[in-house]
Design a protein around this motif. Structure first.
Motif, PDB file in Angstrom:
ATOM      1  N   PRO A  52      23.072  -2.573  14.596  1.00 34.30           N
ATOM      2  CA  PRO A  52      24.374  -2.026  13.917  1.00 34.30           C
ATOM      3  C   PRO A  52      23.938  -0.834  12.926  1.00 34.30           C
ATOM      4  N   ASN A  53      22.591  -0.804  12.387  1.00 37.71           N
ATOM      5  CA  ASN A  53      22.217   0.009  11.212  1.00 37.71           C
ATOM      6  C   ASN A  53      23.429  -0.043  10.178  1.00 37.71           C
ATOM      7  N   LYS A  54      23.560  -1.060   9.848  1.00 36.56           N
ATOM      8  CA  LYS A  54      24.812  -1.404   8.759  1.00 36.56           C
ATOM      9  C   LYS A  54      24.261  -1.535   7.323  1.00 36.56           C
ATOM     10  N   GLU A  55      24.881  -0.947   6.513  1.00 36.36           N
ATOM     11  CA  GLU A  55      24.508  -1.055   5.184  1.00 36.36           C
ATOM     12  C   GLU A  55      24.793  -2.507   4.629  1.00 36.36           C
ATOM     13  N   ILE A  56      24.024  -2.750   3.552  1.00 32.76           N
ATOM     14  CA  ILE A  56      24.301  -4.015   2.826  1.00 32.76           C
ATOM     15  C   ILE A  56      24.445  -3.714   1.170  1.00 32.76           C
ATOM     16  N   PRO A  57      25.745  -3.603   1.120  1.00 32.36           N
ATOM     17  CA  PRO A  57      26.340  -3.104  -0.550  1.00 32.36           C
ATOM     18  C   PRO A  57      25.414  -4.059  -1.632  1.00 32.36           C
ATOM     19  N   ASP A  58      25.548  -3.546  -2.622  1.00 33.31           N
ATOM     20  CA  ASP A  58      25.086  -4.540  -3.798  1.00 33.31           C
ATOM     21  C   ASP A  58      26.101  -5.824  -4.068  1.00 33.31           C
ATOM     22  N   GLN A  59      25.625  -6.708  -4.189  1.00 34.59           N
ATOM     23  CA  GLN A  59      26.509  -8.005  -4.255  1.00 34.59           C
ATOM     24  C   GLN A  59      27.447  -8.018  -3.422  1.00 34.59           C
ATOM     25  N   ALA A  60      27.231  -7.826  -1.910  1.00 38.52           N
ATOM     26  CA  ALA A  60      28.469  -8.060  -1.010  1.00 38.52           C
ATOM     27  C   ALA A  60      27.840  -8.942   0.311  1.00 38.52           C
ATOM     28  N   THR A  61      28.918  -9.115   0.925  1.00 36.75           N
ATOM     29  CA  THR A  61      28.339  -9.780   2.378  1.00 36.75           C
ATOM     30  C   THR A  61      28.717  -8.988   3.251  1.00 36.75           C
ATOM     31  N   ILE A  62      28.096  -8.905   4.501  1.00 34.54           N
ATOM     32  CA  ILE A  62      28.339  -8.360   5.787  1.00 34.54           C
ATOM     33  C   ILE A  62      27.884  -9.474   6.786  1.00 34.54           C
ATOM     34  N   LEU A  63      29.001  -8.913   7.901  1.00 30.94           N
ATOM     35  CA  LEU A  63      28.740  -9.858   9.068  1.00 30.94           C
ATOM     36  C   LEU A  63      28.490  -8.915  10.222  1.00 30.94           C
ATOM     37  N   ASP A  64      27.697  -9.461  11.320  1.00 29.43           N
ATOM     38  CA  ASP A  64      27.691  -8.576  12.635  1.00 29.43           C
ATOM     39  C   ASP A  64      27.685  -9.657  13.507  1.00 29.43           C
ATOM     40  N   THR A  65      28.194  -9.324  14.752  1.00 30.95           N
ATOM     41  CA  THR A  65      28.576 -10.028  15.783  1.00 30.95           C
ATOM     42  C   THR A  65      27.916  -9.731  17.209  1.00 30.95           C
ATOM     43  N   ILE A  66      27.049 -10.484  17.954  1.00 32.60           N
ATOM     44  CA  ILE A  66      26.904 -10.183  19.256  1.00 32.60           C
ATOM     45  C   ILE A  66      27.641 -11.131  20.154  1.00 32.60           C
ATOM     46  N   ASN A  67      28.316 -10.734  21.013  1.00 32.79           N
ATOM     47  CA  ASN A  67      29.222 -11.116  22.031  1.00 32.79           C
ATOM     48  C   ASN A  67      28.469 -11.667  23.331  1.00 32.79           C
ATOM     49  N   ILE A  68      28.108 -12.812  23.573  1.00 35.41           N
ATOM     50  CA  ILE A  68      27.478 -13.157  24.939  1.00 35.41           C
ATOM     51  C   ILE A  68      28.422 -13.352  25.949  1.00 35.41           C
ATOM     52  N   PRO A  69      28.706 -12.747  26.963  1.00 33.52           N
ATOM     53  CA  PRO A  69      29.988 -12.865  27.847  1.00 33.52           C
ATOM     54  C   PRO A  69      29.678 -14.217  28.686  1.00 33.52           C
ATOM     55  N   GLY A  70      30.715 -14.815  29.262  1.00 33.85           N
ATOM     56  CA  GLY A  70      30.606 -16.131  29.731  1.00 33.85           C
ATOM     57  C   GLY A  70      30.344 -16.022  31.170  1.00 33.85           C
ATOM     58  N   LEU A  71      29.173 -15.245  31.673  1.00 34.95           N
ATOM     59  CA  LEU A  71      29.000 -15.156  33.212  1.00 34.95           C
ATOM     60  C   LEU A  71      28.627 -16.409  33.870  1.00 34.95           C
ATOM     61  N   TYR A  72      28.237 -17.357  33.108  1.00 36.08           N
ATOM     62  CA  TYR A  72      27.815 -18.821  33.533  1.00 36.08           C
ATOM     63  C   TYR A  72      27.768 -19.636  32.609  1.00 36.08           C
ATOM     64  N   SER A  73      28.068 -20.952  32.692  1.00 36.86           N
ATOM     65  CA  SER A  73      27.777 -21.991  31.674  1.00 36.86           C
ATOM     66  C   SER A  73      26.470 -22.440  31.555  1.00 36.86           C
ATOM     67  N   SER A  74      25.892 -22.469  30.160  1.00 34.39           N
ATOM     68  CA  SER A  74      24.723 -22.805  30.157  1.00 34.39           C
ATOM     69  C   SER A  74      24.271 -23.340  28.744  1.00 34.39           C
ATOM     70  N   VAL A  75      23.343 -24.001  28.694  1.00 39.67           N
ATOM     71  CA  VAL A  75      22.854 -24.604  27.279  1.00 39.67           C
ATOM     72  C   VAL A  75      21.198 -24.214  27.207  1.00 39.67           C
ATOM     73  N   PHE A  76      20.690 -24.563  26.306  1.00 41.01           N
ATOM     74  CA  PHE A  76      19.396 -24.075  25.993  1.00 41.01           C
ATOM     75  C   PHE A  76      18.736 -25.216  25.281  1.00 41.01           C
ATOM     76  N   SER A  77      17.189 -24.945  25.400  1.00 42.47           N
ATOM     77  CA  SER A  77      16.246 -26.059  24.507  1.00 42.47           C
ATOM     78  C   SER A  77      16.160 -25.782  23.378  1.00 42.47           C
ATOM     79  N   SER A  78      15.922 -24.258  23.125  1.00 42.61           N
ATOM     80  CA  SER A  78      15.353 -23.769  21.686  1.00 42.61           C
ATOM     81  C   SER A  78      15.566 -22.399  21.661  1.00 42.61           C
ATOM     82  N   MET A  79      15.627 -21.835  20.533  1.00 39.39           N
ATOM     83  CA  MET A  79      16.171 -20.467  20.187  1.00 39.39           C
ATOM     84  C   MET A  79      15.143 -19.504  19.304  1.00 39.39           C
ATOM     85  N   ALA A  80      15.326 -18.504  19.470  1.00 33.08           N
ATOM     86  CA  ALA A  80      14.480 -17.480  18.341  1.00 33.08           C
ATOM     87  C   ALA A  80      15.552 -16.758  17.932  1.00 33.08           C
TER      88      ALA A  80
END
Length: 770
Positions: free
Chosen positions: A552-580
């Motif tokens: 996103p190359n998104k600024e983090i202003p002084d004393q502020a909160t930012i959000l960024d979202t990754i949407n993973i499409p539901g091409l199939y239903s899945s679970v996982f054992s661990s993540m990074a």
């Protein structure tokens, strides 16, 4: 007969492949489809998503973040039979006027007056550097004369300390001792004789005093001809010099004023022998060996860069090669950190005005590309390059009907307008230069450069974003990558192109050097005060594989909160054992940042809360639960190298499915500092697909009609592949000329979607082909 059958079979396969390709491109309308771009009025770019491999084990996947680079150390030292043997050479006897020795040490016991390095047996000694058991201070022996450190600095146990000794004189020697870059003490002139012998050099032991063996670990041992200056001791101690066969061929490194006179450098980073990549004085391990450090980046940093002081002949020279003739299409990219901007400071050049790429002050510190003089391509309406900040920059060019089409990028985002101007490529036989221009010393770059890469194709914005934080060591298999210099202890090119290793040899004094930290000239013990170069990351052991990624190359202003979202499409239903979780953040003070990851099921984990110090330089790391070092610990410095354990375990995020919105929240909870979220991503191990969804795996190849069509300015292209393999998806104009490559990678079977942004193209009909 069996060999003949095999030949026929391969021929048939080749014919079938050719027929299959042409059948689909000429007769199947869904494999090469037209699309129409309507007049463009505005940009509305969406975030792009990468689909990970569906593999139940992460351990055997190719890593996205580079490979086989880290820091190894000399270990298993602790008795009279463990040491490194370096064969005799007259150069080790010949430093009778001046010289220097330096190394990193981690002593665990000094009660036996341990010897760090020595040459000579009883009665005929050349030199010996050790630690006194009586006061834990350094001493140096020349022949039979002992020089004790007159300073008050002692060597601590169980921690890494950089030590150096220098001497000058000829018969009456003056000896200086340095601890962690600080001058501890200098002796008066004392008479001594540096004996000549044919004995071996021992690291970690002594023929003269066999019972005075070193206990602990040693790293980065160097032997110098000259007396090092205090500045050389300070700035060199965090740089692993060498690390590559023929790294100093034809004095490639020792032509820098900072490395002049370096005779040997033993880094212990390659197994088998204690290699010296300067003069090939390779040592052998005697009941000891090289071991990967428990934490990459300690005591040597995991990433090094090129420092260019500007002025004179301060640049890297690369021999002329036909690979630099990129007259059809090409791309440059690099990380830059400017410390001054007063004119056009050039990142790379070849010839006078035949070719150069740089940053121009007169257009607001924006990029410029020169191809064969004027007109030059100025990114006047683009993104300005900030001073004293690491920034990723890129430029691409494409020859089309006598014009060159040029685009600029900053931190993975397109910068300004596409520039199209009539031009011709001017070839020459001059050297290629990184960090300067031979026709104007005031135009030489001032600051730092890292990961300079040259490609013989037009990089897409997607590819720039995908690879900008990735170690170039993992990109060398890409057939379009012509050259890469990552400056990690050498000036070697790591692509398959031969004959283009860099050198500091420019015919005059060169003050360029390699750098481990922004403030490495500060003299103090290794600690949190160090500010790293957070440009690219490697991952040589975890092999997490590919990440769903946002840049996103998104600024983090002084004393502020930012959000960024990754949407993973539901091409199939899945679970996982661990993540990074991958994080690339620039910030003045990590101690002010609270970072939270929220899964699609609403479960949140605080992965880092006010960790780091007041002088670090952001995050560049992969967080996962199995990492050996925790982010709350003190054994690693920000940006925490290749991997670190989060403050709280992520696990399976309360058994969430991977599909849906993954939200990263960054809160700056203190005043007077700002930052920027460069990029982040998530990766999942052990992804399991529900059996009822197996029917969605395609049984044949298909290329769907893009939608919307006509479009302005973006459209989506869907395609299906039945088997894993190399996939290429390209865009052509109505004349059949290739415009760009959207996909060029090995993909798993399934349905895939790619977004194409035609903002830079004229209205008309275009074709895409898989």
């Amino acid at each position: 007969m069996e060999q003949r059958k095999l030949t026929y079979l391969l021929l048939i396969i080749g014919l079938l492949t050719f027929f299959y390709s042409n059948l689909f491109s000429q007769e199947r309308p869904d494999i090469s489809s037209p699309m129409t771009i309507s007049p463009i009025s505005e940009t509305n770019e969406e975030m792009k998503i990468e689909k990970p491999t569906n593999n139940t084990s992460h351990l055997n996947k190719p890593t996205e973040y580079g490979s086989m680079h880290g820091n190894a150390i000399l270990g298993s030292l602790g008795d009279s039979s463990s040491y490194v043997i370096v064969p005799h050479d007259f150069l080790f006897n010949n430093q009778t006027y001046d010289g220097s020795i330096e190394m990193w040490i981690y002593p665990t016991d000094v009660s036996n007056t341990p010897v760090l390095i020595s040459k000579g047996a009883t009665g005929n000694q050349t030199f010996l550097l050790g630690i006194s058991s009586s006061d834990s201070k350094l001493f140096f022996r020349i022949g039979s004369t002992v020089y004790d450190d007159p300073g008050s600095t002692t060597i601590p146990l169980n921690q890494w300390t950089h030590v150096a000794v220098t001497w000058t004189g000829g018969s009456n020697f003056v000896v200086s001792f340095y601890i962690n870059g600080v001058l501890s003490g200098t002796t008066g002139a004392i008479s001594a004789t540096m004996n000549s012998n044919t004995d071996e050099v021992r690291i970690g032991g002594s023929q003269f005093w066999p019972d005075c063996f070193f206990s602990g670990n040693i790293d980065e041992v160097r032997f110098w001809d000259p007396t090092l200056t205090p500045e050389q001791v300070a700035v060199n101690r965090f740089v692993g010099l060498g690390d590559g066969y023929e790294a100093d061929l034809n004095n490639a490194l020792t032509n820098s004023t900072f490395y002049d006179g370096l005779i040997s450098s033993w880094t212990f980073n390659t197994g088998g022998h204690a290699y010296d990549d300067f003069n090939d004085f390779d040592g052998t391990y005697h009941n000891c060996g090289a071991y990967w450090a428990s934490a990459a980046g300690f005591p040597m940093p995991y990433n090094m860069v090129l420092h260019c002081p500007g002025g004179d002949s301060n640049y890297v020279r690369v021999p002329n090669n036909s690979v630099f003739v990129q007259n059809g299409a090409g791309s440059f990219e690099a990380w830059v950190y400017q410390t001054e901007q007063s004119t056009t400071h050039i990142i790379a050049s070849k010839g006078d005005f035949d070719l150069f790429w740089g940053i121009r002050a007169s257009i607001g510190n924006r990029q410029v590309l020169c191809i064969n003089g004027n007109p030059q391509y100025e990114n006047s309406d683009g993104i300005a390059i900030e001073l004293n900040t690491w920034t990723h920059v890129a430029v691409t060019w494409l020859s089309s009907s006598g014009d060159y089409i040029v685009n600029f990028y900053v931190n993975g985002q397109k910068s300004g307008s596409t520039l199209t101007q009539t031009n011709t490529w001017q070839s020459n036989t001059e050297q290629f230069i990184i960090g300067g221009w031979t026709y104007g010393l005031n135009n030489n770059f001032k600051g730092y450069i890292d990961e300079f890469r040259m490609w013989d194709n037009v990089l897409t914005e997607e590819k720039i974003r995908k690879n900008m934080s990735v170690s170039g060591r993992n990109l060398i298999s890409d057939v379009y990558l012509d050259a890469i210099w990552n400056f990690d202890g050498n000036l070697l090119n790591f692509s398959s192109t031969s004959g283009i290793n860099g050198t500091f040899k420019n015919g005059s004094t060169n003050a360029c050097r390699l750098s481990g930290y922004l403030n490495e000239n500060t003299t103090a013990a290794y600690g949190s005060w160090l500010v790293a170069h957070p440009t690219t990351i490697f991952d040589d052991s975890l092999a997490h594989g590919k990440f769903y990624k946002s840049v996103p190359n998104k600024e983090i202003p002084d004393q502020a909160t930012i959000l960024d979202t990754i949407n993973i499409p539901g091409l199939y239903s899945s679970v996982f054992s661990s993540m990074a979780l991958f994080l690339h953040i620039q910030h003045e003070q990590n101690t002010n940042l609270d970072i939270t990851l929220t899964a699609p099921n609403g479960h949140s984990v605080d992965v880092s809360t006010d960790n780091g110090s007041s002088s670090d330089n952001g995050y560049l790391t992969i967080l996962w639960d199995g990492a050996s070092h925790q982010i709350t610990g003190t054994t690693l410095l920000a940006p925490w190298t290749k991997d670190v354990r989060p403050e709280n375990p992520m696990g399976t995020m309360n058994n969430t499915s991977i599909e849906g919105n993954w939200i990263l929240q960054i809160a700056d909870d203190a005043s007077s500092n700002t930052g920027k979220l460069i990029g982040w991503g998530v990766h999942f191990n052990g992804v399991v697909t529900d059996i009822e969804d197996e029917g969605t795996i395609p049984t044949e190849f298909a290329l769907e009609q893009n939608y919307p069509n006509p479009f302005n300015p973006t459209t989506k292209i869907e395609y299906s592949i039945a088997n894993a393999g190399l996939v290429e998806l390209k865009i052509y104009n109505i004349l059949g000329e290739e415009i760009t490559t959207l996909v060029n990678e090995i993909q798993n079977p399934g349905k895939h979607t790619i977004e194409f942004n035609g903002i830079d193209l004229s209205s008309g009909v275009y074709f895409y082909r898989i």
